[in-house]
Scaffold this motif. Sequence first.
Motif, mmCIF file in Angstrom:
data_model
loop_
_atom_site.group_PDB
_atom_site.id
_atom_site.type_symbol
_atom_site.label_atom_id
_atom_site.label_comp_id
_atom_site.label_asym_id
_atom_site.label_seq_id
_atom_site.Cartn_x
_atom_site.Cartn_y
_atom_site.Cartn_z
ATOM 1 N N GLU A 178 1.111 36.092 12.426
ATOM 2 C CA GLU A 178 1.745 36.189 13.742
ATOM 3 C C GLU A 178 0.859 36.855 14.787
ATOM 4 O OE1 GLU A 178 6.500 36.202 12.774
ATOM 5 O OE2 GLU A 178 5.525 38.163 13.031
ATOM 6 N N SER A 179 -0.432 36.943 14.527
ATOM 7 C CA SER A 179 -1.315 37.561 15.508
ATOM 8 C C SER A 179 -2.730 37.029 15.356
ATOM 9 C CB SER A 179 -1.309 39.081 15.351
ATOM 10 O OG SER A 179 -1.836 39.444 14.081
ATOM 11 N N LEU A 183 -2.507 33.126 14.247
ATOM 12 C CA LEU A 183 -1.366 32.584 14.979
ATOM 13 C C LEU A 183 -1.679 31.239 15.628
ATOM 14 C CD1 LEU A 183 1.542 33.084 16.061
ATOM 15 C CD2 LEU A 183 0.503 34.368 17.956
ATOM 16 N N GLN A 230 5.730 32.535 16.303
ATOM 17 C CA GLN A 230 4.981 31.275 16.197
ATOM 18 C C GLN A 230 5.550 30.206 17.124
ATOM 19 O OE1 GLN A 230 5.421 30.779 11.989
ATOM 20 N NE2 GLN A 230 3.661 32.090 11.472
ATOM 21 N N TYR A 233 4.329 30.969 20.549
ATOM 22 C CA TYR A 233 2.900 30.682 20.754
ATOM 23 C C TYR A 233 2.679 29.208 21.078
ATOM 24 C CZ TYR A 233 -1.924 29.504 19.909
ATOM 25 O OH TYR A 233 -3.185 28.997 20.063
#
Length: 532
Positions: A178-179, A183, A230, A233
């Motif tokens: 998640e980063s 991501l 996600q 993003y």
Amino acid sequence: MRTLLFLLLLAFPSLAQVSSNLPLVYIDTEGKQIVDEPKVMAKMKLIYNGEGQRNTPSGTAVYDGNIGIEYRGSSSQSFPKKPFGFETWDETGEDIKFDFFGWPEESDWILYPSYNEKSLIHNVLTLRMAEQMGLYGSRTKYVELYLNGSYEGIYVFMEKVKRDKGRVDISKLEPDEESGEDLTGGYIIKVDKNTGSNNGSWKSNYSNQAGAFKPSEFFYEYPKDITTIQRDYIQSYIEDFEDVLQTENFADAATGYQQYIDMESFVLMTIVNEVAKNVDGYRISTFLYKDKNEKLKLGPPWDYDISYGNANYCNGSSYQGFSYNFNFVCPDDTWQVLFWWQKFLSDVNFVKAYRSTYDDLRSNGILEESKLLALIDELANEIKEAQVRNFQRWPILGQYVWPQPQPVPATWEGEVEELKKWIPLRLQWLDQNIPSEMEVLSAEKGLGFNVKAYPNPYISSVSIEIVSEEKAIANVRLIDLLGREIKNQDFDLEKGQNQLNLNFPENHSSQTLQLLKVKVGGVEITHRMVQK
């Protein structure tokens, strides 16, 4: 009782098709009803003795085990011959991978019926064509299907669009990624109708059509267990891309939309859709995917039954016109083409790549007419024997099945011949009408405007494409050779490419030869038009 019948079919070939050049698929649901989710457990046998070999019910089964099967598709579910999705399962209903036909092993598969496309060739042709253009397209194999003892005809056994090695080969995105770099991929997104089950979606902030808010809807296809971060993003990535498309400098090579997309994949998929004249192209069954640290790609290609002239609406039967101009041809349809193509076709970089790639494929690639026709012959020869049984099971030859245009060929051979006649006409039209770099530059540099009008000869309507250097008003007149006015209409033009349509009443009648005059500012361009 059904299990007994299934076993009898295997034990006594006389009760089933004795021999086929195609693989044979036997599915027995053991009394359970197939529904559109959830999948029900069934038994499946696939009998395939190898390329060029005959297959019989008593032959060796290359797969003999459990599957989970369900109906799939949207409008195709309304047809008597149903589309199926299935997974290979173990005894407990867990996925197991299998390498059908030597393809990369996977658990998710599709049995595609092609009911309303009677040559049974369109989808397989398109996917093979895309593959030879360097795109991934689902692998396909014609088979004959028996379901619960009933012969169901020819199906296309094919790969489901899915993230995996050998399919959409992008990174696996885990819930804890998640980063940072993690991501950024991989994701699969689909533009489609809001029917059936889905994994969530969002709508574009921009309309695909002036005067009415008709945005596209994007569905999260992969990963299935996508997290909120996600989702945010990939949605933000596409929204940023769309925001840039709406700016004045959207075409700037460094700061414009090319930061976000892989142009090669967009150009190739545009060519695939346009060669097929895909009525659903760019608006339905349209996939996009993004890998880690990569740009957004268009593809893989999907669902080409309603293509190659097999649609009696929205100019779908004609070999003329561009699929990406659907919004101008059918503005009342709920699902419109993404506005992206209006922008792409105003960018000299995209148009240059589009034209040069198409020309290369025409002169030394799969789009050589002889190569495409040879591929059709190859596919037709493969199913020539089995199509007789298919249309005995589904006696629809010579009958209208939505959305087939008239006249309807009376035979399968007629359906194949119709396709073989349509494709050369389509290619010739694209040769003459795919825009060139100079046409876009003429608008950008203020050298005037460019006009194309089709079909010519026409019957009751004329489509006009205008590339304009700026926002303006176009006056369009159709007059006969005596100077009598048949039509006079003003249109608002946007900078770049515009699509206009002139429609005439059914009783419209005039001289065969007419003049179409298009005036923008103080410049007028005249085209000679012929009315059938």
